[in-house]
Design an enzyme around this catalytic site. Sequence first.
Site, mmCIF file in Angstrom:
data_model
loop_
_atom_site.group_PDB
_atom_site.id
_atom_site.type_symbol
_atom_site.label_atom_id
_atom_site.label_comp_id
_atom_site.label_asym_id
_atom_site.label_seq_id
_atom_site.Cartn_x
_atom_site.Cartn_y
_atom_site.Cartn_z
ATOM 1 N N TYR A 1 26.028 -37.003 120.492
ATOM 2 C CA TYR A 1 26.660 -35.761 120.118
ATOM 3 C C TYR A 1 26.257 -34.707 121.274
ATOM 4 C CZ TYR A 1 22.555 -33.560 117.695
ATOM 5 O OH TYR A 1 21.427 -33.199 117.731
ATOM 6 N N ARG B 1 25.168 -34.527 129.970
ATOM 7 C CA ARG B 1 24.360 -34.973 129.284
ATOM 8 C C ARG B 1 24.843 -35.929 127.979
ATOM 9 N NH1 ARG B 1 20.087 -31.216 125.985
ATOM 10 N NH2 ARG B 1 22.284 -30.686 124.715
ATOM 11 N N ARG C 1 30.943 -55.069 110.282
ATOM 12 C CA ARG C 1 29.476 -54.926 110.411
ATOM 13 C C ARG C 1 28.572 -56.053 110.995
ATOM 14 N NH1 ARG C 1 24.593 -54.619 108.253
ATOM 15 N NH2 ARG C 1 23.436 -52.750 108.367
ATOM 16 N N HIS D 1 25.076 -55.804 113.746
ATOM 17 C CA HIS D 1 24.063 -55.173 114.591
ATOM 18 C C HIS D 1 24.556 -55.254 116.222
ATOM 19 C CE1 HIS D 1 21.833 -54.802 111.004
ATOM 20 N NE2 HIS D 1 20.706 -54.213 111.676
ATOM 21 N N LYS E 1 20.599 -37.959 123.148
ATOM 22 C CA LYS E 1 20.943 -36.986 122.025
ATOM 23 C C LYS E 1 21.976 -37.986 120.801
ATOM 24 C CE LYS E 1 22.771 -32.259 121.412
ATOM 25 N NZ LYS E 1 21.479 -31.955 120.607
HETATM 26 N N1 PMP Z 1 15.277 -30.953 120.881
HETATM 27 C C1 PMP Z 1 15.872 -31.624 119.953
HETATM 28 C C2 PMP Z 1 15.353 -32.560 119.192
HETATM 29 C C3 PMP Z 1 17.468 -31.044 119.745
HETATM 30 O O1 PMP Z 1 18.010 -31.719 118.671
HETATM 31 C C4 PMP Z 1 17.788 -29.840 120.381
HETATM 32 C C5 PMP Z 1 19.340 -29.294 120.202
HETATM 33 N N2 PMP Z 1 19.333 -29.364 118.960
HETATM 34 C C6 PMP Z 1 17.047 -29.270 121.351
HETATM 35 C C7 PMP Z 1 15.673 -30.143 121.735
HETATM 36 C C8 PMP Z 1 17.441 -28.194 122.328
HETATM 37 O O2 PMP Z 1 18.490 -28.765 123.089
HETATM 38 P P1 PMP Z 1 19.643 -28.063 123.611
HETATM 39 O O3 PMP Z 1 19.055 -26.656 124.324
HETATM 40 O O4 PMP Z 1 20.454 -28.627 124.706
HETATM 41 O O5 PMP Z 1 20.571 -27.348 122.464
#
Ligand code: PMP
Length: 281
Positions: free
Chosen positions: A31, A50, A98, A100, A144
Amino acid sequence: SFIIFNGDITDRQNAKVDIEDRGYQFGDGIYEVVRIYNGHPFALTAHIERFFESAAKIQMDISYSKEKIESLIYALLDKEGKSTASLYLQYSRGISVRNHVIPKNINGTLVGYLLDGERPVALMENGVSAIIAADTRWLHCDIKSISLLGNILAKSKAVEAGCTEAILHRDQIVTEGSSTNIWIVQDGELITHPANNLILNGITRQQLIMIATQHDMPYTEKSFTVTELLHADEVFLTSTTLEIVPITIIDGKKIGNGKPGAITKELQKLFTLSIEAECGL
Ligand code: PMP
């Protein structure tokens, strides 16, 4: 309200995800959160980059081009007509019986919609308190991922303690916050954890490094310990939604004199200027 759903903009009620979507069952997805200022997305290109990098790291092909996703975002912003908000964008691996094993040749599920939220002016001005907690997450924190159990447990622990953020450490090395990057200022130098597999390389973090470079403010990407954190001149956090927020109390102890620091405030000003330059606040 409206939602980006698999290549279209639709009414939010119409967007339904299957119970065998792997995002739902395995947390198999990625995300982004993008800040909207004055109706304009801030640092959108970096966020979309990203998004695709996170997908590539889990062998997931996004079945839409970067240009298509960008145009969907602008179409959503146009329909919603909101000035200040956050865009939540998610891509999960898609629907499959489902198992893995990563399935081949399925289309993922794309979802994107706006979350309300003004700039956190009071937090930015007054600072917040934090706790220190063990970083119990996995070793791919650069992705992310929508699997956020370690993060939500840490954040909830902080909030239960009456604080805003949990500052995480591995064997006394500070990594990052539960949803933020953590910085210290020591003798005029900005210090933050290197962008490796132990942290998310925040877009706000990257913006700040650019700002520091442009303004000849000394910075180093290097590890620092919990002890160094507690004795730092200033501590602050960065994230897309929180921007730059001073951390003035950690585990009940004041950082410096317990007030937001001068360098933190200077960075806030410069960051606001960069938002104005891009989004015309
Ligand atoms: N570290 C973590 C674990 C995050 O979840 C986030 C964003 N929510 C960030 C750092 C900061 O990233 P950004 O500046 O891209 O929002």
